[in-house]
Scaffold this motif. Structure first.
Motif, PDB file in Angstrom:
ATOM      1  N   GLU A  51       1.328  -5.225   3.408  1.00 37.96           N
ATOM      2  CA  GLU A  51       0.358  -6.065   2.721  1.00 37.96           C
ATOM      3  C   GLU A  51       0.288  -7.483   3.275  1.00 37.96           C
ATOM      4  OE1 GLU A  51       0.898  -3.673  -1.533  1.00 37.96           O
ATOM      5  OE2 GLU A  51       1.763  -5.668  -1.280  1.00 37.96           O
ATOM      6  N   ARG A  52       1.267  -7.876   4.085  1.00 33.99           N
ATOM      7  CA  ARG A  52       1.324  -9.266   4.540  1.00 33.99           C
ATOM      8  C   ARG A  52       1.055  -9.463   6.022  1.00 33.99           C
ATOM      9  NH1 ARG A  52       6.787 -11.309   1.299  1.00 33.99           N
ATOM     10  NH2 ARG A  52       5.955 -11.024  -0.826  1.00 33.99           N
ATOM     11  N   ASN A  53       1.152  -8.402   6.818  1.00 32.19           N
ATOM     12  CA  ASN A  53       1.030  -8.559   8.265  1.00 32.19           C
ATOM     13  C   ASN A  53      -0.388  -8.292   8.752  1.00 32.19           C
ATOM     14  OD1 ASN A  53       3.632  -9.171   9.849  1.00 32.19           O
ATOM     15  ND2 ASN A  53       4.339  -7.736   8.284  1.00 32.19           N
ATOM     16  N   ASN A  54      -0.612  -8.534  10.052  1.00 28.23           N
ATOM     17  CA  ASN A  54      -1.925  -8.275  10.637  1.00 28.23           C
ATOM     18  C   ASN A  54      -2.157  -6.773  10.772  1.00 28.23           C
ATOM     19  OD1 ASN A  54      -0.901  -7.326  13.296  1.00 28.23           O
ATOM     20  ND2 ASN A  54      -0.205  -9.439  13.496  1.00 28.23           N
ATOM     21  N   MET A  55      -3.380  -6.408  11.082  1.00 30.55           N
ATOM     22  CA  MET A  55      -3.762  -5.004  11.104  1.00 30.55           C
ATOM     23  C   MET A  55      -3.033  -4.207  12.179  1.00 30.55           C
ATOM     24  SD  MET A  55      -5.650  -4.265   8.644  1.00 30.55           S
ATOM     25  CE  MET A  55      -6.139  -5.378   7.310  1.00 30.55           C
ATOM     26  N   ASP A  93      -4.432   1.579   0.978  1.00 28.04           N
ATOM     27  CA  ASP A  93      -5.214   0.376   0.688  1.00 28.04           C
ATOM     28  C   ASP A  93      -4.764  -0.819   1.525  1.00 28.04           C
ATOM     29  OD1 ASP A  93      -7.107   1.271  -1.103  1.00 28.04           O
ATOM     30  OD2 ASP A  93      -5.817   0.990  -2.844  1.00 28.04           O
ATOM     31  N   ALA A  94      -3.493  -0.863   1.874  1.00 30.56           N
ATOM     32  CA  ALA A  94      -2.981  -1.976   2.668  1.00 30.56           C
ATOM     33  C   ALA A  94      -3.331  -1.817   4.148  1.00 30.56           C
ATOM     34  CB  ALA A  94      -1.465  -2.093   2.497  1.00 30.56           C
ATOM     35  N   VAL A  95      -3.228  -0.593   4.651  1.00 32.36           N
ATOM     36  CA  VAL A  95      -3.471  -0.356   6.083  1.00 32.36           C
ATOM     37  C   VAL A  95      -4.960  -0.380   6.402  1.00 32.36           C
ATOM     38  CG1 VAL A  95      -3.082   1.216   8.017  1.00 32.36           C
ATOM     39  CG2 VAL A  95      -1.358   0.998   6.223  1.00 32.36           C
ATOM     40  N   ALA A  96      -5.774   0.167   5.517  1.00 31.67           N
ATOM     41  CA  ALA A  96      -7.228   0.195   5.725  1.00 31.67           C
ATOM     42  C   ALA A  96      -7.916  -0.302   4.460  1.00 31.67           C
ATOM     43  CB  ALA A  96      -7.686   1.605   6.070  1.00 31.67           C
ATOM     44  N   ALA A 103     -11.062  -1.573   9.154  1.00 32.00           N
ATOM     45  CA  ALA A 103     -11.826  -0.408   9.610  1.00 32.00           C
ATOM     46  C   ALA A 103     -11.218   0.219  10.859  1.00 32.00           C
ATOM     47  CB  ALA A 103     -13.272  -0.810   9.878  1.00 32.00           C
ATOM     48  N   ALA A 104     -10.619  -0.604  11.710  1.00 32.75           N
ATOM     49  CA  ALA A 104     -10.012  -0.080  12.940  1.00 32.75           C
ATOM     50  C   ALA A 104      -8.810   0.799  12.662  1.00 32.75           C
ATOM     51  CB  ALA A 104      -9.604  -1.240  13.853  1.00 32.75           C
ATOM     52  N   ASN A 105      -8.263   0.710  11.449  1.00 37.72           N
ATOM     53  CA  ASN A 105      -7.069   1.485  11.110  1.00 37.72           C
ATOM     54  C   ASN A 105      -7.386   2.772  10.362  1.00 37.72           C
ATOM     55  OD1 ASN A 105      -5.288  -0.264  12.326  1.00 37.72           O
ATOM     56  ND2 ASN A 105      -4.775  -1.371  10.453  1.00 37.72           N
ATOM     57  N   VAL A 106      -8.654   3.030  10.100  1.00 35.73           N
ATOM     58  CA  VAL A 106      -9.012   4.233   9.340  1.00 35.73           C
ATOM     59  C   VAL A 106      -8.553   5.489  10.074  1.00 35.73           C
ATOM     60  CG1 VAL A 106     -10.936   5.627   8.493  1.00 35.73           C
ATOM     61  CG2 VAL A 106     -10.929   3.159   8.127  1.00 35.73           C
ATOM     62  N   MET A 159      -0.178  -5.037  -6.403  1.00 33.35           N
ATOM     63  CA  MET A 159      -1.007  -3.912  -6.791  1.00 33.35           C
ATOM     64  C   MET A 159      -0.127  -2.794  -7.317  1.00 33.35           C
ATOM     65  SD  MET A 159      -3.391  -1.500  -4.449  1.00 33.35           S
ATOM     66  CE  MET A 159      -3.995  -2.896  -3.572  1.00 33.35           C
ATOM     67  N   PRO A 160      -0.364  -2.279  -8.499  1.00 32.71           N
ATOM     68  CA  PRO A 160       0.445  -1.178  -9.032  1.00 32.71           C
ATOM     69  C   PRO A 160       0.199   0.090  -8.261  1.00 32.71           C
ATOM     70  CG  PRO A 160      -1.446  -1.599 -10.436  1.00 32.71           C
ATOM     71  CD  PRO A 160      -1.409  -2.707  -9.416  1.00 32.71           C
ATOM     72  N   PRO A 161       1.193   1.009  -8.233  1.00 29.95           N
ATOM     73  CA  PRO A 161       1.046   2.251  -7.486  1.00 29.95           C
ATOM     74  C   PRO A 161      -0.129   3.090  -7.960  1.00 29.95           C
ATOM     75  CG  PRO A 161       3.340   1.877  -8.087  1.00 29.95           C
ATOM     76  CD  PRO A 161       2.527   0.842  -8.802  1.00 29.95           C
TER      77      PRO A 161
END
Length: 263
Positions: A51-55, A93-96, A103-106, A159-161
């Motif tokens: 949740e904190r780093n770049n894509m 949700d964090a990765v994409a 979008a590049a991580n989808v 964000m809750p699970p």
């Protein structure tokens, strides 16, 4: 006694340094398994770094999750698997993210989810539901060249699970960092190289049998059908035409459906 804070810091640093190499993923996974008494804390580290780093880093961590759950399952540490199953929507949700910035991580998310499903780490129904949302988010990838990562550090908050995955691309500002783009391209190239190598890998040893490679090719080859006969006939006619055109003395050879006689 191991200091929990030190363990978290070291594991966090290993997550930040993940790259396309299997070695980096194995090193981080082994460290987490070694300190399995702090499983809940180390699992929270994975979520925090996602949740904190770049894509680009998020994509590397997503690939790491597959290796990590593999090793945890083999060692009998299913608590890591259960926690990842519980928080898989938060991970996606964090990765994409749904704002279009990821979008590049989808494609990365889709690959890893399919792998986790095949290994029975995720239920098919859960993957199908997530895939429906990913299809909508994938439309944002058209605005990002070469599937390159973005450099925004998005804070997803606590964000809750159980958080659902709404679609709201909004007007997110996408910034492309040249260094990250080049790094992503290089890491994708390395992963594709390993994938091609794995496709040709044949199990060796006594358990594989004498004809392991032959058996592999035989199992992967489809049955001969009418289409194959038609394709073979077309290729044969093309070969005859090319041979007669390139060799003038063969133009007078009898056309009996078979190969021309040798001169």
């Amino acid at each position: 006694m191991t200091d929990p804070f030190e363990v978290r810091m070291r594991f966090t640093n290993q997550l930040r340094l993940l790259n396309a190499s299997v070695t980096s993923a194995q090193k981080a996974a082994q460290y987490a398994l070694k300190h399995r008494d702090l499983a809940e804390d180390l699992h929270s580290c994975i979520l925090e770094q996602l949740e904190r780093n770049n894509m680009n880093t998020r994509a590397n961590i997503m690939y790491f999750i597959e290796h990590f759950l593999d090793m945890a399952n083999k060692d009998g540490h299913d608590e890591y698997v259960r926690m990842m199953q519980r928080d898989i929507i938060r991970v996606v949700d964090a990765v994409a993210p749904d704002d279009g910035s990821g979008a590049a991580n989808v494609k990365v998310v889709r690959k890893v989810l399919q792998a986790l499903q095949q290994k029975n780490f995720l239920e098919s129904q859960a993957v199908v539901e997530i895939e429906e949302v990913l299809k909508e988010r994938d439309t944002a990838a058209q605005d990002i060249p070469m599937d390159s990562p973005t450099s925004g550090d998005l804070d997803m908050g606590d964000m809750p699970p159980s958080q659902t995955m709404p679609l709201n691309k909004g007007n997110a500002t996408l910034k492309l960092d040249r260094t990250q783009i080049e790094q992503r391209i290089e890491e994708d190239r390395e992963r594709h190289k390993r994938l091609r190598e794995s496709r040709w890998a044949v199990e060796s040893g006594e358990t594989a049998g004498e004809f392991a490679e032959l058996d592999k090719l035989w199992n992967e080859t489809s049955d001969l059908g009418e289409d194959d006969h038609i394709m073979g006939e077309e290729e044969w006619q093309e070969w005859k035409a090319a041979a007669q055109h390139s060799c003038p003395h063969r133009r007078e050879a009898p056309s009996n459906g078979g190969p021309p006689p040798a001169s």
